[in-house]
Design a protein around this motif. Structure first.
Motif, PDB file in Angstrom:
ATOM      1  N   ARG A 193       0.837  -1.208   0.000  1.00  0.00           N
ATOM      2  CA  ARG A 193       0.000   0.000   0.000  1.00  0.00           C
ATOM      3  C   ARG A 193       0.872   1.259   0.000  1.00  0.00           C
ATOM      4  O   ARG A 193       0.528   2.264  -0.632  1.00  0.00           O
ATOM      5  N   ARG A 194       1.986   1.222   0.717  1.00  0.00           N
ATOM      6  CA  ARG A 194       2.912   2.361   0.673  1.00  0.00           C
ATOM      7  C   ARG A 194       3.446   2.563  -0.746  1.00  0.00           C
ATOM      8  O   ARG A 194       3.634   3.697  -1.199  1.00  0.00           O
ATOM      9  N   ALA A 195       3.675   1.454  -1.439  1.00  0.00           N
ATOM     10  CA  ALA A 195       4.150   1.563  -2.825  1.00  0.00           C
ATOM     11  C   ALA A 195       3.090   2.208  -3.714  1.00  0.00           C
ATOM     12  O   ALA A 195       3.406   3.020  -4.588  1.00  0.00           O
ATOM     13  N   LEU A 196       1.827   1.860  -3.489  1.00  0.00           N
ATOM     14  CA  LEU A 196       0.756   2.457  -4.294  1.00  0.00           C
ATOM     15  C   LEU A 196       0.594   3.950  -4.020  1.00  0.00           C
ATOM     16  O   LEU A 196       0.112   4.694  -4.877  1.00  0.00           O
ATOM     17  N   GLU A 197       1.002   4.403  -2.836  1.00  0.00           N
ATOM     18  CA  GLU A 197       0.973   5.841  -2.563  1.00  0.00           C
ATOM     19  C   GLU A 197       1.958   6.588  -3.462  1.00  0.00           C
ATOM     20  O   GLU A 197       1.771   7.765  -3.760  1.00  0.00           O
ATOM     21  N   VAL A 198       2.997   5.883  -3.899  1.00  0.00           N
ATOM     22  CA  VAL A 198       3.978   6.479  -4.815  1.00  0.00           C
ATOM     23  C   VAL A 198       3.467   6.421  -6.248  1.00  0.00           C
ATOM     24  O   VAL A 198       3.589   7.380  -7.007  1.00  0.00           O
ATOM     25  N   ASP A 199       2.881   5.286  -6.633  1.00  0.00           N
ATOM     26  CA  ASP A 199       2.363   5.124  -8.004  1.00  0.00           C
ATOM     27  C   ASP A 199       1.152   4.201  -7.952  1.00  0.00           C
ATOM     28  O   ASP A 199       1.287   2.975  -7.969  1.00  0.00           O
ATOM     29  N   GLU A 200      -0.032   4.793  -7.906  1.00  0.00           N
ATOM     30  CA  GLU A 200      -1.256   4.010  -7.762  1.00  0.00           C
ATOM     31  C   GLU A 200      -1.661   3.297  -9.046  1.00  0.00           C
ATOM     32  O   GLU A 200      -2.593   2.488  -9.045  1.00  0.00           O
ATOM     33  N   LEU A 201      -0.955   3.557 -10.151  1.00  0.00           N
ATOM     34  CA  LEU A 201      -1.298   2.939 -11.433  1.00  0.00           C
ATOM     35  C   LEU A 201      -0.587   1.611 -11.668  1.00  0.00           C
ATOM     36  O   LEU A 201      -0.814   0.974 -12.702  1.00  0.00           O
ATOM     37  N   ARG A 202       0.246   1.198 -10.732  1.00  0.00           N
ATOM     38  CA  ARG A 202       1.012  -0.033 -10.910  1.00  0.00           C
ATOM     39  C   ARG A 202       0.122  -1.256 -10.673  1.00  0.00           C
ATOM     40  O   ARG A 202      -0.138  -1.660  -9.537  1.00  0.00           O
ATOM     41  N   LEU A 259      -7.720   3.093 -12.620  1.00  0.00           N
ATOM     42  CA  LEU A 259      -7.318   3.093 -14.026  1.00  0.00           C
ATOM     43  C   LEU A 259      -8.346   3.811 -14.898  1.00  0.00           C
ATOM     44  O   LEU A 259      -7.985   4.524 -15.839  1.00  0.00           O
ATOM     45  N   LYS A 260      -9.616   3.621 -14.574  1.00  0.00           N
ATOM     46  CA  LYS A 260     -10.673   4.281 -15.343  1.00  0.00           C
ATOM     47  C   LYS A 260     -10.618   5.790 -15.139  1.00  0.00           C
ATOM     48  O   LYS A 260     -10.725   6.571 -16.103  1.00  0.00           O
ATOM     49  N   ARG A 261     -10.432   6.196 -13.884  1.00  0.00           N
ATOM     50  CA  ARG A 261     -10.420   7.624 -13.566  1.00  0.00           C
ATOM     51  C   ARG A 261      -9.195   8.333 -14.136  1.00  0.00           C
ATOM     52  O   ARG A 261      -9.299   9.428 -14.696  1.00  0.00           O
ATOM     53  N   GLU A 262      -8.030   7.714 -14.011  1.00  0.00           N
ATOM     54  CA  GLU A 262      -6.785   8.382 -14.388  1.00  0.00           C
ATOM     55  C   GLU A 262      -6.431   8.216 -15.866  1.00  0.00           C
ATOM     56  O   GLU A 262      -5.893   9.138 -16.480  1.00  0.00           O
TER      57      GLU A 262
END
Length: 427
Positions: free
Chosen positions: A362-371, A402-405
């Motif tokens: 989850r910390r990683a997704l805070e850096v790049d939520e598109l991964r 993904l849909k939003r961004e």
């Protein structure tokens, strides 16, 4: 104007004194401009003493302090020889003092000490050290070197400079830090903010003078050795070649004042970090990540390396710098940080500590939520821990992001994992 007509020699002296004021303030471009006027006047009026004695000394120390040390030494040496021939002891004493400073800037301490002794011997002979007190406020390292080498008058001179705020009491007693602005130890931080600690003291904004001084230091640190013109294209792309050169040398002078005369050296026309003792958080961070990559996630050393890398990354690389040169490095380091967070998650997964692994992912997704690959790791951890509904919910969060961004659907791989977990596809 009156002096230029009736007393041109006096006018040249006045211009040289004005150039000194600019030089002491670090404005070498303006000092050069004033000296150019002085030389033009001396040539027009045929003033031999000023042309061959006074001005080469003034021009030489200005060049040396602004980074053109070899050219400065040549002019200073020419001026000293002429003043010796003329037996102009007062001017010669000051010229030798400035020549000593230039030798120290060039890293030649024996020559610096020799010229310093000769300058102060002459000062004794003519009965005044006033020039050394005035210049000594801007040549503290030279006085420290003199104290350390036992040049007798230096301690008394340093005490006078100390009264003017230029030296500390311990430095007067011992000559500590005898090399001109020597950078004994640098701790360099670029992750989260640009910061340099010199011998335990954080270099302040007032010591940097301007933000571009600090930025140029980091640029040379990362990209050197570089020619001056290559640096100029990055920092001063829209000015004339002369203006660029002046701006570069003024900035370099201020950098050396802040960090030490040996922090940046020039070899073969290229500028690079000098042979200084330093630690750099970016280099440490990169080394930790590279070592961790070589180890499997179940090795305890891998987790230790990933954890240390994460701790070092306090934020983006030089976030205060807006110039494009740092963008590729900033993005590369952010990707490495992301890799370190995922590495920590995989170490927890290897020990079947799925809740801990999810926290790191989850910390990683805070850096790049598109991964998507990280979303899939979270889905996998939830499934392994028997939390099927949370695994499916993670898929829906991924799909919404993904849909939003990007206005796209999850990849075939992510959809396939979801369908298997939802019981809509093969196990």
């Amino acid at each position: 104007q009156i002096a230029q007509e009736s007393e041109p020699g006096l006018a040249v002296y006045a211009l040289a004194a004005q150039a000194d004021m600019y030089r002491w303030r670090g404005d070498h471009a303006q000092a050069r401009a004033v000296l150019s006027k002085a030389r033009q006047l001396a040539e027009e009026k045929g003033l031999d003493f000023e042309q061959r004695g006074l001005l080469p000394v003034a021009e030489g120390i200005t060049l040396a302090e602004s980074g053109e040390v070899k050219a400065g030494l040549r002019l200073l040496s020419d001026g000293v020889r002429f003043l010796e021939q003329r037996r102009a002891k007062r001017e010669l004493a000051r010229a030798r003092f400035l020549l000593a400073k230039a030798h120290l800037l060039a890293g030649d301490k024996p020559q610096a000490v020799g010229e310093l002794r000769r300058a102060l011997d002459l000062a004794e002979e003519i009965g005044t050290h006033q020039f050394a007190v005035v210049e000594g406020q801007h040549a503290v390292g030279l006085l420290k070197l003199g104290i350390a080498q036992g040049v007798a008058p230096c301690r008394a001179l340093a005490e006078k400079v100390q009264q003017l705020g230029g030296l500390g009491a311990a430095e007067v007693r011992t000559g500590e830090g005898a090399e001109e602005g020597a950078a004994s130890r640098l701790e360099i931080y670029a992750l989260g903010e640009g910061r340099v600690v010199r011998d335990g003291h954080t270099v302040s904004s007032s010591e940097w003078r301007t933000a571009i001084v600090k930025e140029l230091f980091f640029y040379i640190l990362l990209h050197g050795p570089l020619e001056r013109d290559a640096i100029g294209v990055v920092f001063w792309p829209d000015v004339s070649a002369k203006k660029m050169a002046d701006s570069f040398h003024t900035t370099l002078y201020r950098m050396r004042r802040a960090l030490g005369g040996d922090v940046v050296v020039v070899e073969g026309g290229q500028y690079r970090l000098g042979d200084v003792d330093y630690w750099f958080d970016v280099e440490e961070f990169e080394a930790l990540v590279e070592r961790a990559r070589l180890l499997p996630p179940h090795a305890w050393q891998a987790e230790d390396l990933w954890r240390r890398a994460v701790a070092l990354y306090r934020g983006d690389f030089l976030p205060e710098v807006q110039r494009v040169w740092c963008v590729p490095k900033r993005e590369a380091l952010r990707e490495m940080y992301l890799e370190a967070l995922v590495g920590m998650g995989r170490c927890h997964e290897a020990r079947r500590e799925f809740e801990g692994a999810v926290g790191w992912y989850r910390r990683a997704l805070e850096v790049d939520e598109l991964r998507e690959d990280i979303h899939r790791r979270i889905m996998h951890c939830h499934a392994q821990a028997g939390r099927r509904s949370e695994a499916l919910a993670q898929y829906h969060r991924c799909r919404e992001i993904l849909k939003r961004e990007l206005d796209i659907e999850p990849s075939v791989e992510t959809k396939g994992l979801y369908e298997r977990m939802a019981g809509k596809g093969p196990d």
